[in-house]
Design an enzyme around this catalytic site. Structure first.
Site, short mmCIF file in Angstrom:
data_model
loop_
_atom_site.label_atom_id
_atom_site.label_comp_id
_atom_site.label_asym_id
_atom_site.label_seq_id
_atom_site.Cartn_x
_atom_site.Cartn_y
_atom_site.Cartn_z
N ASP A 178 -6.21 5.26 -6.75
CA ASP A 178 -6.91 6.45 -6.14
C ASP A 178 -7.10 7.65 -7.25
O ASP A 178 -8.12 8.30 -7.45
CB ASP A 178 -6.12 7.08 -5.18
N THR B 17 -0.06 -11.28 8.04
CA THR B 17 0.94 -12.09 7.42
C THR B 17 1.54 -10.88 6.15
O THR B 17 2.80 -11.20 5.73
CB THR B 17 0.44 -13.42 6.53
#
Length: 211
Positions: A203, A108
């Site tokens: 990150d 989805t």
């Protein structure tokens, strides 16, 4: 409190430039994020309610001020939100902490919740939700939906960098939630990254490979 506040203090602008540079190390990134977070946290809490507190100083008696009501609750949108929790705790060491973990459903493409731990009495607390990047605002909107279902009524949202698209989407869905951010950038690119942005905040905080 204004619905959108861009904290453009000269020190914030200076630190944001250093933070955005691609050569900035993980250690430097974390420290800069913490320093900028102090400014964002101060802005987000500038209207907390105070009550009088009679005290004795070493010189005389006086009436000081102290915070009224229950402790503030800080909620991190995992994982990148954890990078803004520490500067908030520097300002409010007694704050309660909640977390919401979101993942994207590959079919989805919508956010799904895999973790949700918050204090039970959010309706009585000022709740500050933190996530460094407000890009499409999909995760932020989902998180705020869940936090309101848990009872929170007085909510503020802190982001480091926001896109104009994300700001609009957030306030179309949650117009009652003030946004405090260090920068509203130019636009989102086709990959959904904020431009000029700073890459993937998670990150860069955790030292994992990213943009």
């Amino acid at each position: 409190m204004k619905s959108v506040t861009e904290v453009n203090h000269p020190l914030v602008q200076h630190k944001m430039t250093l933070l955005r540079r691609k050569e900035t190390s993980v250690l430097e990134f974390r420290q800069l994020l913490r320093e900028i977070g102090w400014f964002l946290g101060a802005e987000a809490t500038k209207d907390l309610k105070l009550i009088d507190e009679p005290i004795e100083t070493p010189v005389t008696s006086m009436v000081g001020k102290k915070l009224d009501g229950k402790k503030v609750c800080l909620i991190s949108i995992l994982r990148a939100g954890d990078g803004l929790i520490q500067p908030m705790l520097d300002l409010i060491p007694s704050a309660r902490i909640g977390v919401i973990g979101l993942a994207r459903d590959e079919e989805t493409l919508m956010p799904t919740k895999y973790c949700f731990k918050v204090p039970k009495d959010l309706e009585n607390r000022v709740t500050i939700v933190v996530d460094p990047m407000l890009a499409t605002a999909g995760s932020a909107i989902f998180a705020l939906d869940e936090i309101k279902k848990a009872g929170a009524k007085d909510i503020r949202f802190i982001s480091l960098v926001s896109s104009p698209e994300g700001v609009k989407a957030l306030h179309d869905r949650h117009p009652d939630v003030p946004l405090i951010t260090a920068a509203i950038d130019d636009h989102l690119n086709e990959a959904g990254y904020i431009v000029p942005g700073l890459g993937d905040a998670g990150d860069r905080i955790f030292g994992t490979k990213g943009v």
